[in-house]
Design an enzyme around this catalytic site. Structure first.
Site, PDB file in Angstrom:
ATOM      1  N   LYS A  56      19.075  21.709  43.352  1.00  0.00           N
ATOM      2  CA  LYS A  56      19.225  22.493  41.315  1.00  0.00           C
ATOM      3  C   LYS A  56      19.555  23.434  41.057  1.00  0.00           C
ATOM      4  O   LYS A  56      19.361  24.446  41.912  1.00  0.00           O
ATOM      5  CB  LYS A  56      17.409  22.440  41.239  1.00  0.00           C
ATOM      6  CG  LYS A  56      16.830  22.185  39.290  1.00  0.00           C
ATOM      7  CD  LYS A  56      17.404  20.853  39.667  1.00  0.00           C
ATOM      8  CE  LYS A  56      16.133  19.848  39.640  1.00  0.00           C
ATOM      9  NZ  LYS A  56      16.226  17.976  39.025  1.00  0.00           N
ATOM     10  N   THR A  82      15.679  16.750  44.283  1.00  0.00           N
ATOM     11  CA  THR A  82      16.302  18.153  43.459  1.00  0.00           C
ATOM     12  C   THR A  82      15.140  19.452  42.221  1.00  0.00           C
ATOM     13  O   THR A  82      14.744  20.281  42.488  1.00  0.00           O
ATOM     14  CB  THR A  82      17.085  17.953  42.550  1.00  0.00           C
ATOM     15  OG1 THR A  82      16.653  17.671  41.513  1.00  0.00           O
ATOM     16  CG2 THR A  82      17.950  17.535  43.591  1.00  0.00           C
ATOM     17  N   ASP A  83      14.255  17.302  41.539  1.00  0.00           N
ATOM     18  CA  ASP A  83      13.184  18.122  41.051  1.00  0.00           C
ATOM     19  C   ASP A  83      11.639  18.794  42.296  1.00  0.00           C
ATOM     20  O   ASP A  83      11.265  20.060  41.582  1.00  0.00           O
ATOM     21  CB  ASP A  83      11.758  16.658  41.325  1.00  0.00           C
ATOM     22  CG  ASP A  83      11.355  17.016  39.879  1.00  0.00           C
ATOM     23  OD1 ASP A  83      11.248  17.468  39.006  1.00  0.00           O
ATOM     24  OD2 ASP A  83       9.759  17.452  40.015  1.00  0.00           O
ATOM     25  N   PHE A 103      48.494  54.987  33.278  1.00  0.00           N
ATOM     26  CA  PHE A 103      49.272  53.988  34.051  1.00  0.00           C
ATOM     27  C   PHE A 103      49.844  54.593  34.287  1.00  0.00           C
ATOM     28  O   PHE A 103      51.295  54.191  32.844  1.00  0.00           O
ATOM     29  CB  PHE A 103      48.431  53.086  33.689  1.00  0.00           C
ATOM     30  CG  PHE A 103      48.893  52.429  34.441  1.00  0.00           C
ATOM     31  CD1 PHE A 103      48.510  51.415  35.993  1.00  0.00           C
ATOM     32  CD2 PHE A 103      49.992  51.218  34.425  1.00  0.00           C
ATOM     33  CE1 PHE A 103      49.197  50.836  37.141  1.00  0.00           C
ATOM     34  CE2 PHE A 103      50.360  49.797  35.271  1.00  0.00           C
ATOM     35  CZ  PHE A 103      49.770  50.235  36.384  1.00  0.00           C
ATOM     36  N   ARG A 139      45.079  56.243  27.938  1.00  0.00           N
ATOM     37  CA  ARG A 139      44.710  55.021  27.331  1.00  0.00           C
ATOM     38  C   ARG A 139      43.274  54.716  26.835  1.00  0.00           C
ATOM     39  O   ARG A 139      42.228  55.654  27.906  1.00  0.00           O
ATOM     40  CB  ARG A 139      45.320  53.760  28.270  1.00  0.00           C
ATOM     41  CG  ARG A 139      45.348  53.568  29.631  1.00  0.00           C
ATOM     42  CD  ARG A 139      45.194  53.011  30.549  1.00  0.00           C
ATOM     43  NE  ARG A 139      45.355  52.216  31.684  1.00  0.00           N
ATOM     44  CZ  ARG A 139      45.481  51.412  32.668  1.00  0.00           C
ATOM     45  NH1 ARG A 139      46.018  50.734  31.994  1.00  0.00           N
ATOM     46  NH2 ARG A 139      44.754  51.665  33.567  1.00  0.00           N
ATOM     47  N   VAL A 179      43.223  51.544  37.800  1.00  0.00           N
ATOM     48  CA  VAL A 179      41.912  50.095  37.355  1.00  0.00           C
ATOM     49  C   VAL A 179      41.752  50.005  39.336  1.00  0.00           C
ATOM     50  O   VAL A 179      40.804  50.235  39.637  1.00  0.00           O
ATOM     51  CB  VAL A 179      41.773  48.590  36.807  1.00  0.00           C
ATOM     52  CG1 VAL A 179      40.966  47.900  37.929  1.00  0.00           C
ATOM     53  CG2 VAL A 179      41.788  49.287  35.830  1.00  0.00           C
ATOM     54  N   GLN A 180      42.844  49.752  39.835  1.00  0.00           N
ATOM     55  CA  GLN A 180      42.868  50.220  42.099  1.00  0.00           C
ATOM     56  C   GLN A 180      42.585  51.418  42.152  1.00  0.00           C
ATOM     57  O   GLN A 180      41.361  51.000  43.144  1.00  0.00           O
ATOM     58  CB  GLN A 180      44.784  49.343  42.608  1.00  0.00           C
ATOM     59  CG  GLN A 180      45.114  48.421  42.227  1.00  0.00           C
ATOM     60  CD  GLN A 180      45.594  48.435  40.618  1.00  0.00           C
ATOM     61  OE1 GLN A 180      45.227  48.656  39.566  1.00  0.00           O
ATOM     62  NE2 GLN A 180      46.467  47.526  40.751  1.00  0.00           N
ATOM     63  N   ASN A 197      40.818  43.739  32.909  1.00  0.00           N
ATOM     64  CA  ASN A 197      41.490  45.289  32.385  1.00  0.00           C
ATOM     65  C   ASN A 197      41.746  44.817  31.388  1.00  0.00           C
ATOM     66  O   ASN A 197      42.833  43.549  30.785  1.00  0.00           O
ATOM     67  CB  ASN A 197      43.268  45.377  33.117  1.00  0.00           C
ATOM     68  CG  ASN A 197      43.299  46.645  32.653  1.00  0.00           C
ATOM     69  OD1 ASN A 197      42.777  46.986  31.400  1.00  0.00           O
ATOM     70  ND2 ASN A 197      44.490  47.541  33.040  1.00  0.00           N
ATOM     71  N   HIS A 209      42.445  44.311  27.343  1.00  0.00           N
ATOM     72  CA  HIS A 209      43.235  45.600  26.861  1.00  0.00           C
ATOM     73  C   HIS A 209      43.272  45.741  25.999  1.00  0.00           C
ATOM     74  O   HIS A 209      43.083  44.643  24.850  1.00  0.00           O
ATOM     75  CB  HIS A 209      44.822  44.777  26.870  1.00  0.00           C
ATOM     76  CG  HIS A 209      45.365  44.538  28.443  1.00  0.00           C
ATOM     77  ND1 HIS A 209      45.655  45.688  29.681  1.00  0.00           N
ATOM     78  CD2 HIS A 209      45.359  43.577  29.037  1.00  0.00           C
ATOM     79  CE1 HIS A 209      45.328  44.956  30.520  1.00  0.00           C
ATOM     80  NE2 HIS A 209      45.964  43.781  30.041  1.00  0.00           N
TER      81      HIS A 209
HETATM   82  O1  LIG Z   1      45.590  49.934  36.230  1.00  0.00           O
HETATM   83  C1  LIG Z   1      46.054  49.070  36.066  1.00  0.00           C
HETATM   84  N1  LIG Z   1      46.217  48.875  36.569  1.00  0.00           N
HETATM   85  C2  LIG Z   1      47.371  47.506  36.905  1.00  0.00           C
HETATM   86  O2  LIG Z   1      48.055  46.938  38.236  1.00  0.00           O
HETATM   87  C3  LIG Z   1      48.301  47.641  35.607  1.00  0.00           C
HETATM   88  N2  LIG Z   1      49.171  46.708  35.314  1.00  0.00           N
HETATM   89  C4  LIG Z   1      49.177  46.675  33.940  1.00  0.00           C
HETATM   90  O3  LIG Z   1      50.154  45.807  33.026  1.00  0.00           O
HETATM   91  N3  LIG Z   1      48.079  47.694  33.390  1.00  0.00           N
HETATM   92  C5  LIG Z   1      47.826  48.180  34.673  1.00  0.00           C
HETATM   93  N4  LIG Z   1      46.757  48.926  34.623  1.00  0.00           N
END
Ligand SMILES: O=c1[nH]c(=O)c2[nH]c(=O)[nH]c2[nH]1
Length: 302
Positions: free
Chosen positions: A11, A58-59, A160, A177, A228-229, A255, A257
């Site tokens: 469920k 499931t009940d 970036f 940014r 971000v990575q 991400n 934008h």
């Molecule tokens: O932090 C980021 N990682 C990316 O891999 C990426 N690629 C992108 O176009 N912008 C960003 N920003």
């Protein structure tokens, strides 16, 4: 001709609310969650031969969720998921694994006239706390805890630059940014041998969730993010340090934008670069950055 190679059933979207009423103080506390219960076992004939005898309906699974919620604590969700999973594999000889997913929804106590209100709550965001527990006969209980839907934005403090450039690259480098994402974060616990093993570490589940949340928010806010990575890697590293019983931490971060809008066509209005104030938030497409981080020397077989 054909054979059943995998099956589980149960469920989904079992909605549950539990209240605790403190008789002495009159203060009430509430928990609301959505549960998914899926069972595996010697159930093939129900699919292949119309034999319903092995089916724990499931009940029945739904009623079990309600009954066990009445008889047991529903917090932390890691414990309740383990109680449910353990119940199914120990109550039915032919059920060998139970997958229990719990999503906890936010009900945050209201502050009224400067004081915590005894019985009124508010939904302060779509963020949820999630737990996926698998109780497997003879193998113990595996648990993944996490946070989903935590929407964050910073208006500066993110860059970036230095990324690959070739004839397909249009994106300019930026040293300032907007960064926005909806956090999906999870941490895998070391395998628990039994329900008792889970019970023995109960306070650690809330501590880890609080640490993961604080680390996510504070790293996001305080760090001058190069990507971000790298930001998510730093979050994983800190969560592994803060929660010693976890073996792996993972993030999945879209991400989201925000594009600059060139308004110079209108009377030379300056709205790009350092003059940018009005942006166009994009719903799609979005970047999607994911990683799993484990302790050094441990393999990432999850
Ligand atoms: O932090 C980021 N990682 C990316 O891999 C990426 N690629 C992108 O176009 N912008 C960003 N920003």
């Amino acid at each position: 001709m054909s054979e059943l190679s995998y099956a589980r059933y149960g469920k989904d979207n079992v909605r549950l609310y539990k209240v605790h009423k403190d008789q002495e103080t009159g203060v009430q506390s509430v928990t609301e969650m959505t549960v998914c219960s899926l069972l595996e076992g010697d159930i093939d004939e129900s699919y292949t031969a119309a034999d319903n005898s092995p089916i724990v309906a499931t009940d029945t699974q739904k009623q079990t969720v309600y009954i066990l919620a009445k008889q047991n604590p529903v917090t932390p969700p890691e414990l309740f998921a383990s109680i449910l999973g353990n119940h199914f594999i120990s109550s039915y000889k032919h059920i060998h694994a139970a997958h229990i997913k719990i999503t906890v929804h936010r009900w945050t106590r209201m502050t009224v006239e400067g004081k915590p209100h005894p019985h009124s709550f508010m939904r302060d965001g779509a963020e949820t706390r999630v737990v996926e527990a698998v109780a497997r006969e003879g193998e113990g209980i595996s648990i993944r805890s996490g946070i989903n839907g935590l929407l964050v934005l910073k208006s500066t403090g993110s860059a970036f630059y230095g990324f690959q450039r070739d004839e397909y690259t249009k994106l300019p480098e930026t040293w300032d940014r907007i960064l926005s994402t909806e956090v999906e974060c999870g941490w895998h616990w070391k395998k628990f041998a039994s329900l008792e093993d889970v019970r023995s570490v109960v306070p650690k589940f809330d501590t880890a969730w609080e640490a993961a949340r604080t680390i996510t928010l504070e790293t996001f806010a305080k760090e001058n993010s190069p990507s971000v990575q790298n930001t998510m890697y730093k979050m994983c590293d800190q969560i592994l340090a803060a929660a010693p019983l976890t073996e792996a931490v993972e993030y999945s971060l879209p991400n989201k934008h925000y594009f600059e809008i060139d308004l110079s066509w209108h009377k030379g209005l300056k709205n790009t670069g350092k003059d940018a104030e009005v942006f166009a938030p994009q719903s799609d497409p979005n970047g999607l950055i994911q990683c799993t981080v484990t302790r050094k020397g441990k393999s990432a077989k999850l």
